[in-house]
Design an enzyme around this catalytic site. Sequence first.
Site, PDB file in Angstrom:
ATOM      1  N   ASP A   1       0.844  -1.206   0.000  1.00  0.00           N
ATOM      2  CA  ASP A   1       0.000   0.000   0.000  1.00  0.00           C
ATOM      3  C   ASP A   1       0.876   1.252   0.000  1.00  0.00           C
ATOM      4  OD1 ASP A   1      -2.057  -1.711   0.089  1.00  0.00           O
ATOM      5  OD2 ASP A   1      -2.795  -1.157   2.089  1.00  0.00           O
TER       6      ASP A   1
ATOM      7  N   ASP B   1       0.908   4.278  -2.642  1.00  0.00           N
ATOM      8  CA  ASP B   1       0.679   5.673  -2.229  1.00  0.00           C
ATOM      9  C   ASP B   1       1.773   6.591  -2.732  1.00  0.00           C
ATOM     10  OD1 ASP B   1      -1.663   5.326  -1.030  1.00  0.00           O
ATOM     11  OD2 ASP B   1      -0.891   5.199   1.022  1.00  0.00           O
TER      12      ASP B   1
ATOM     13  N   LEU C   1     -34.241 -10.024 -14.379  1.00  0.00           N
ATOM     14  CA  LEU C   1     -34.225 -11.315 -15.083  1.00  0.00           C
ATOM     15  C   LEU C   1     -35.243 -12.272 -14.486  1.00  0.00           C
ATOM     16  CD1 LEU C   1     -30.387 -11.981 -15.374  1.00  0.00           C
ATOM     17  CD2 LEU C   1     -31.935 -11.222 -17.161  1.00  0.00           C
TER      18      LEU C   1
ATOM     19  N   GLU D   1     -23.067 -16.708 -18.493  1.00  0.00           N
ATOM     20  CA  GLU D   1     -22.257 -15.825 -17.645  1.00  0.00           C
ATOM     21  C   GLU D   1     -22.557 -16.108 -16.178  1.00  0.00           C
ATOM     22  OE1 GLU D   1     -22.716 -11.634 -18.958  1.00  0.00           O
ATOM     23  OE2 GLU D   1     -23.817 -12.518 -20.625  1.00  0.00           O
TER      24      GLU D   1
ATOM     25  N   LYS E   1     -23.998 -14.975 -12.417  1.00  0.00           N
ATOM     26  CA  LYS E   1     -24.958 -14.048 -11.809  1.00  0.00           C
ATOM     27  C   LYS E   1     -24.243 -13.491 -10.573  1.00  0.00           C
ATOM     28  CE  LYS E   1     -29.384 -12.587 -11.117  1.00  0.00           C
ATOM     29  NZ  LYS E   1     -29.035 -11.432 -10.326  1.00  0.00           N
TER      30      LYS E   1
ATOM     31  N   ASP F   1     -23.351 -11.415  -7.379  1.00  0.00           N
ATOM     32  CA  ASP F   1     -24.251 -10.964  -6.312  1.00  0.00           C
ATOM     33  C   ASP F   1     -23.846  -9.562  -5.876  1.00  0.00           C
ATOM     34  OD1 ASP F   1     -26.310 -11.076  -4.611  1.00  0.00           O
ATOM     35  OD2 ASP F   1     -25.404 -12.485  -3.196  1.00  0.00           O
TER      36      ASP F   1
ATOM     37  N   TYR G   1     -18.258  -4.896 -12.860  1.00  0.00           N
ATOM     38  CA  TYR G   1     -18.227  -5.899 -13.932  1.00  0.00           C
ATOM     39  C   TYR G   1     -19.338  -5.577 -14.923  1.00  0.00           C
ATOM     40  CZ  TYR G   1     -14.848  -8.700 -11.458  1.00  0.00           C
ATOM     41  OH  TYR G   1     -13.694  -9.127 -10.860  1.00  0.00           O
TER      42      TYR G   1
ATOM     43  N   LYS H   1     -30.697 -20.096 -11.051  1.00  0.00           N
ATOM     44  CA  LYS H   1     -30.210 -19.855  -9.688  1.00  0.00           C
ATOM     45  C   LYS H   1     -29.744 -21.135  -8.991  1.00  0.00           C
ATOM     46  CE  LYS H   1     -31.254 -15.390  -8.857  1.00  0.00           C
ATOM     47  NZ  LYS H   1     -32.341 -14.959  -8.021  1.00  0.00           N
TER      48      LYS H   1
ATOM     49  N   CYS I   1     -46.609 -14.489  30.616  1.00  0.00           N
ATOM     50  CA  CYS I   1     -45.932 -13.615  29.654  1.00  0.00           C
ATOM     51  C   CYS I   1     -44.497 -13.357  30.123  1.00  0.00           C
ATOM     52  CB  CYS I   1     -46.699 -12.298  29.535  1.00  0.00           C
ATOM     53  SG  CYS I   1     -45.774 -11.057  28.621  1.00  0.00           S
TER      54      CYS I   1
ATOM     55  N   CYS J   1     -44.446  -9.311  31.135  1.00  0.00           N
ATOM     56  CA  CYS J   1     -45.214  -8.703  32.232  1.00  0.00           C
ATOM     57  C   CYS J   1     -45.761  -9.744  33.218  1.00  0.00           C
ATOM     58  CB  CYS J   1     -46.350  -7.854  31.671  1.00  0.00           C
ATOM     59  SG  CYS J   1     -47.652  -8.850  30.925  1.00  0.00           S
TER      60      CYS J   1
ATOM     61  N   CYS K   1     -50.395 -12.996  25.403  1.00  0.00           N
ATOM     62  CA  CYS K   1     -50.271 -12.431  26.748  1.00  0.00           C
ATOM     63  C   CYS K   1     -51.578 -11.689  27.025  1.00  0.00           C
ATOM     64  CB  CYS K   1     -49.088 -11.470  26.765  1.00  0.00           C
ATOM     65  SG  CYS K   1     -49.219 -10.205  28.023  1.00  0.00           S
TER      66      CYS K   1
ATOM     67  N   CYS L   1     -48.839  -4.630  29.694  1.00  0.00           N
ATOM     68  CA  CYS L   1     -47.639  -5.328  29.216  1.00  0.00           C
ATOM     69  C   CYS L   1     -46.769  -4.334  28.434  1.00  0.00           C
ATOM     70  CB  CYS L   1     -48.023  -6.503  28.321  1.00  0.00           C
ATOM     71  SG  CYS L   1     -46.574  -7.325  27.631  1.00  0.00           S
TER      72      CYS L   1
HETATM   73  O1  I6G Z   1     -29.275  -8.692 -13.173  1.00  0.00           O
HETATM   74  C1  I6G Z   1     -28.495  -9.165 -14.155  1.00  0.00           C
HETATM   75  C2  I6G Z   1     -27.354  -9.850 -13.858  1.00  0.00           C
HETATM   76  C3  I6G Z   1     -26.545 -10.328 -14.863  1.00  0.00           C
HETATM   77  C4  I6G Z   1     -28.859  -8.936 -15.495  1.00  0.00           C
HETATM   78  C5  I6G Z   1     -28.044  -9.426 -16.535  1.00  0.00           C
HETATM   79  C6  I6G Z   1     -26.870 -10.134 -16.182  1.00  0.00           C
HETATM   80  O2  I6G Z   1     -26.123 -10.571 -17.194  1.00  0.00           O
HETATM   81  C7  I6G Z   1     -24.976 -11.311 -16.892  1.00  0.00           C
HETATM   82  N1  I6G Z   1     -28.389  -9.212 -17.808  1.00  0.00           N
HETATM   83  C8  I6G Z   1     -29.508  -8.544 -18.074  1.00  0.00           C
HETATM   84  C9  I6G Z   1     -29.878  -8.332 -19.498  1.00  0.00           C
HETATM   85  C10 I6G Z   1     -30.323  -8.062 -17.068  1.00  0.00           C
HETATM   86  N2  I6G Z   1     -29.990  -8.246 -15.773  1.00  0.00           N
HETATM   87  C11 I6G Z   1     -31.565  -7.334 -17.342  1.00  0.00           C
END
Ligand code: I6G
Length: 677
Positions: free
Chosen positions: A35, A39, A85, A118, A120, A122, A228, A319, A411, A414, A429, A435
Amino acid sequence: MSVSSELITQVMSLREQLRYHNHRYYVLDAPEVSDAQYDELFQQLKKIEQNYPELQTLDSPTQRVGGEAISAFQTIVHTVPMLSLGNAFSSDELKDFERKLKDRLETTDISELEYCAELKLDGLAISLIYENGLFKQGATRGDGATGEDISHNLKTIRNLPLQLNTLNPPTLLEVRGEVLMPKAGFDKFNAEAQLKGERLFANPRNAAAGSVRQLDPNIAAKRPLAFYAYSVTQIEGAILPNTQYDVLQWLKSFGFTISDDIKTGKGLAFVEGFYADIQQRRSLLPYDIDGVVIKVNELAKQQALGMVSREPRWAVAYKFPAQVASTVLESVDFQVGRTGALTPVARVKPVFVGGVTISNITLHNMDEIRRLGLHVGDTVEVCRAGDVIPKITQVLARGESSSLIELPACCPVCQSPIVQDEKGVIVRCSGDVYCDAQVQRRLAHFVSRKAMNADGLGERWLEQLLEKGLIKHSADLYYLTAEKILAANIEGMGEKLADNIIAAITKTKHTTLQRFIYALGIRGVGEGTSLALAQYFGTLEAIKSADEETLKQVPDIGEVSAKWIVAYFSQEIHLKQLEQFLAAGITWPIIDIEQAQHQPLVGQSWVLTGTLSSMGRDVAKAKLQQLGAKVSGSVSKKTTIVVAGAEAGSKLADAQKHGVTVWDETQLHDLFAQHNV
Ligand code: I6G
């Protein structure tokens, strides 16, 4: 001062090095320098730019750091709505997705259809606008139609290009993707926060969301966030490649980070293979994911497929199943609610599942305990998916000294006797106004958003006001003064805060009859019933004096609720409090019952499910109620219409099961337009 070519070269080299190290640190999680070394390079560049302002550029790494805090978020209207989605949770649901593609594309050999697979991620969906290659604005998804301008924070994200890496940029480009906090950065950030005694984040997603919604960009600048990219939604002055896969590579060439796990292939066998591979490697990935995203690869086909209920037909989120873990049930406490109902809450040995540490799990009622056959000391399975409330799903093993879960004899707050319904499912209760737990829960209900909406009077202050004996019942709120609050010496309370509390309470004096009735917290009288009562009777006086028979004439009120309403208004203490409310100046507009009873949706029961892109569900609900409908939380065969927004879940399935008509958001809009609400 003139600028030498050596200096220009030095500035370019420093920028290049800083970008490289940012990428190693934030994206690859593999820093090559300390770091302090980073810097040092940063300060060198900053100093030169300060001395030679003509060398400053908008995309310099120095531009990412902090800046002035903003006072409030501006609303941004998304030119192209931000869709969500549809989900598939099983192979069958995935097959369903493919079958619909087959029907729409009218193709004979669906197994030849190419997908782009691809991750999803989080994180938090955001939209970025670039004009002539320069980052112009970034916004949250919000409700899909409008979001919040968070440009000041997004600019601090090290791997988010401030300038596109091309000599020939599009005049306009909108890129969408996900902001997230990589796991390593999250762990480091939380470890440091713990050392400093600061608040920890429950999981990387919350950390990312909390960071981009800061008013002060200096805070976001210190958080290890990454962006991303996953799609392009607007482009002018350039031509997009023909496939989703190539669009992602094209974005990469502009300097955007895309995930390493992007593949193309044909048919569902490819999709299942990708899903299984990612599921197996999930814990080794540098970020949290909750599934994979499958898109029809060819953009022309995407265009032809279009969308439905604010979801693209050409993509699906496949999912992963909810995450499960095992832990030990250490004890069961009983919490007292506003109507006196005792809710059992399981205290379990803290366990990390679905991205958060869980130690308390609601068990709803005694039936749930019996259904699960739960004993204290048992090893239990705990399940949590995404933002969903954690659940105990089954008993895995009985402990050696497991003991039965017994109802408390009285309870826990009370010590009043408890009463049970016939089935022994709901336990209450009997302390009522004696209470403290019930009193506090009722006060919290009274000021809550859907009731009197005393914005700014949070539970913390209510608790303090109660404890100091300043209030006992909701009506007492209207007889408080800032002086009385200050005289009580409440910790953290100052003049300004006391004034704010009084202002918040005063504001609630102008309300509606429906809100007021709901705020009273009468058993069995929820928002819908309150509206029905207000519209049927028009005045508080008429509701107060209605007998059971009359009450049963009101749509939505059955025998039991009618009894409870009559019982409420027959209690001396409640009548006295009503007088106090009115004497304090609570008022509401007069209701024209003739008109209210002839509204177009009177007698109908509607259910809203999923996300509506153009308005919040609360707004849609209020508008439906304005038209006379009852808006319910669950679907039955009595439901008139279910309105399904994006990512509609089990209620949509329930509607199909009961043969209830399902509307999309456009139909709802048309209805509101037709009736001018
Ligand atoms: O919420 C999302 C996560 C990942 C997405 C998505 C996605 O693509 C990898 N692609 C679209 C077209 C939409 N939501 C609407």
